[in-house]
Design a protein around this motif. Structure first.
Motif, mmCIF file in Angstrom:
data_model
loop_
_atom_site.group_PDB
_atom_site.id
_atom_site.type_symbol
_atom_site.label_atom_id
_atom_site.label_comp_id
_atom_site.label_asym_id
_atom_site.label_seq_id
_atom_site.Cartn_x
_atom_site.Cartn_y
_atom_site.Cartn_z
ATOM 1 N N GLU A 124 0.810 -1.214 0.000
ATOM 2 C CA GLU A 124 0.000 0.000 0.000
ATOM 3 C C GLU A 124 0.846 1.268 0.000
ATOM 4 N N ASN A 125 2.148 1.100 0.144
ATOM 5 C CA ASN A 125 3.092 2.223 0.230
ATOM 6 C C ASN A 125 2.715 3.144 1.398
ATOM 7 N N THR A 126 2.446 2.525 2.551
ATOM 8 C CA THR A 126 2.026 3.274 3.732
ATOM 9 C C THR A 126 2.965 3.074 4.924
ATOM 10 N N HIS A 127 4.222 2.721 4.642
ATOM 11 C CA HIS A 127 5.184 2.602 5.739
ATOM 12 C C HIS A 127 5.315 3.949 6.440
ATOM 13 N N ILE A 128 5.640 3.915 7.715
ATOM 14 C CA ILE A 128 5.873 5.141 8.468
ATOM 15 C C ILE A 128 7.164 5.760 7.950
ATOM 16 N N ARG A 129 7.110 7.038 7.646
ATOM 17 C CA ARG A 129 8.270 7.743 7.106
ATOM 18 C C ARG A 129 8.445 9.075 7.809
ATOM 19 N N ALA A 130 9.664 9.533 7.828
ATOM 20 C CA ALA A 130 9.964 10.871 8.347
ATOM 21 C C ALA A 130 10.395 11.716 7.151
ATOM 22 N N ASN A 131 9.435 12.177 6.379
ATOM 23 C CA ASN A 131 9.709 12.930 5.158
ATOM 24 C C ASN A 131 9.917 14.411 5.461
ATOM 25 N N VAL A 132 10.968 14.705 6.162
ATOM 26 C CA VAL A 132 11.265 16.081 6.540
ATOM 27 C C VAL A 132 11.601 16.915 5.303
ATOM 28 N N LEU A 133 12.293 16.317 4.353
ATOM 29 C CA LEU A 133 12.693 17.058 3.155
ATOM 30 C C LEU A 133 11.496 17.537 2.341
ATOM 31 N N GLU A 134 10.394 16.814 2.415
ATOM 32 C CA GLU A 134 9.206 17.218 1.651
ATOM 33 C C GLU A 134 8.696 18.598 2.064
ATOM 34 N N ILE A 135 8.959 18.983 3.290
ATOM 35 C CA ILE A 135 8.530 20.295 3.772
ATOM 36 C C ILE A 135 9.197 21.404 2.961
ATOM 37 N N PHE A 136 10.458 21.183 2.592
ATOM 38 C CA PHE A 136 11.234 22.207 1.908
ATOM 39 C C PHE A 136 11.110 22.132 0.386
ATOM 40 N N LEU A 137 10.612 21.022 -0.122
ATOM 41 C CA LEU A 137 10.476 20.859 -1.568
ATOM 42 C C LEU A 137 9.102 21.361 -2.001
ATOM 43 N N LYS A 138 9.093 22.206 -3.002
ATOM 44 C CA LYS A 138 7.831 22.832 -3.418
ATOM 45 C C LYS A 138 7.199 22.176 -4.649
ATOM 46 N N SER A 139 8.016 21.658 -5.541
ATOM 47 C CA SER A 139 7.461 21.144 -6.796
ATOM 48 C C SER A 139 7.142 19.657 -6.700
ATOM 49 N N GLU A 140 6.191 19.255 -7.522
ATOM 50 C CA GLU A 140 5.823 17.844 -7.612
ATOM 51 C C GLU A 140 6.996 17.022 -8.146
ATOM 52 N N THR A 141 7.755 17.593 -9.049
ATOM 53 C CA THR A 141 8.927 16.900 -9.607
ATOM 54 C C THR A 141 9.940 16.609 -8.515
ATOM 55 N N ALA A 142 10.199 17.569 -7.640
ATOM 56 C CA ALA A 142 11.154 17.365 -6.545
ATOM 57 C C ALA A 142 10.649 16.279 -5.589
ATOM 58 N N HIS A 143 9.363 16.271 -5.332
ATOM 59 C CA HIS A 143 8.778 15.228 -4.476
ATOM 60 C C HIS A 143 8.952 13.857 -5.116
ATOM 61 N N ARG A 144 8.733 13.791 -6.431
ATOM 62 C CA ARG A 144 8.858 12.519 -7.148
ATOM 63 C C ARG A 144 10.310 12.030 -7.132
ATOM 64 N N VAL A 145 11.266 12.955 -7.352
ATOM 65 C CA VAL A 145 12.690 12.584 -7.312
ATOM 66 C C VAL A 145 13.058 12.078 -5.922
ATOM 67 N N LEU A 146 12.561 12.756 -4.883
ATOM 68 C CA LEU A 146 12.819 12.314 -3.516
ATOM 69 C C LEU A 146 12.252 10.913 -3.278
ATOM 70 N N ALA A 147 11.054 10.652 -3.792
ATOM 71 C CA ALA A 147 10.455 9.323 -3.659
ATOM 72 C C ALA A 147 11.286 8.272 -4.378
ATOM 73 N N ILE A 148 11.807 8.619 -5.556
ATOM 74 C CA ILE A 148 12.647 7.690 -6.312
ATOM 75 C C ILE A 148 13.930 7.387 -5.546
ATOM 76 N N VAL A 149 14.558 8.422 -4.998
ATOM 77 C CA VAL A 149 15.790 8.217 -4.216
ATOM 78 C C VAL A 149 15.492 7.318 -3.014
ATOM 79 N N GLY A 150 14.381 7.579 -2.345
ATOM 80 C CA GLY A 150 13.995 6.753 -1.202
ATOM 81 C C GLY A 150 13.768 5.308 -1.581
ATOM 82 N N GLU A 151 13.090 5.071 -2.706
ATOM 83 C CA GLU A 151 12.837 3.703 -3.161
ATOM 84 C C GLU A 151 14.132 2.996 -3.562
ATOM 85 N N VAL A 152 15.038 3.716 -4.204
ATOM 86 C CA VAL A 152 16.322 3.116 -4.597
ATOM 87 C C VAL A 152 17.105 2.705 -3.351
ATOM 88 N N ILE A 153 17.153 3.593 -2.364
ATOM 89 C CA ILE A 153 17.859 3.266 -1.118
ATOM 90 C C ILE A 153 17.184 2.078 -0.430
#
Length: 157
Positions: A59-88
């Motif tokens: 469901e992609n509902t793991h508990i996360r501490a997405n602090v960086l999302e607060i500072f990212l304004k664009s949808e593209t930046a959010h998507r890149v952050l999600a990709i980096v998180g998934e790769v890690i």
């Protein structure tokens, strides 16, 4: 798939709850503990725990501490952050899966049994391998979805 996961997890929860209920009634009310009940409850409890983690991954509902999302304004930046998180997550998960595979092979080779009922503990140990493989599958699928959404752009997401 959603229905199967819901039925399986609900069934496991009911089995664990019923086992705990029986244990409380027999041990504390009737003063007659049921030998081996804790042992038998270990297996559905392990599978419930691991499959619960798989469900959160699905469901992609793991508990996360997405602090960086607060500072990212664009949808593209959010998507890149999600990709980096998934790769890690995939890198660490695959690394852990190799350890779990070694443990599963060890468990198969040694074939330990529970102390009272002599149930092979392999049936509980293998839950970890199944769970890791399924979580890596879901992580890979979420990664591909995030990459696809990044390539398509925010208007198609």
């Amino acid at each position: 798939m959603d229905r199967f996961a819901a039925i399986l997890l609900t069934s496991l929860i009911c089995i664990v709850a019923m086992g705990q209920f029986v244990q409380v009634i027999t041990r504390y009310v009737l003063q007659v503990p049921v030998m081996g009940l804790e042992e038998t409850m270990m297996f559905p409890t392990l599978w419930l725990y691991i499959l619960g983690a798989v469900n959160a991954s699905r469901e992609n509902t793991h508990i996360r501490a997405n602090v960086l999302e607060i500072f990212l304004k664009s949808e593209t930046a959010h998507r890149v952050l999600a990709i980096v998180g998934e790769v890690i997550s995939l890198i660490i998960g695959i690394w852990l899966t190799t350890w779990v595979w070694d443990f599963t092979r060890y468990s198969w080779r040694v074939w330990k049994e529970s102390p009272t009922l002599y149930i092979p503990t392999f049936y509980g140990d293998v839950a970890l391998m199944a769970g890791m493989v399924l979580m890596m599958l879901w992580s890979a699928l979420h990664l591909m979805g995030n990459i696809r959404d990044l390539v398509k752009g925010p208007s198609h997401g």
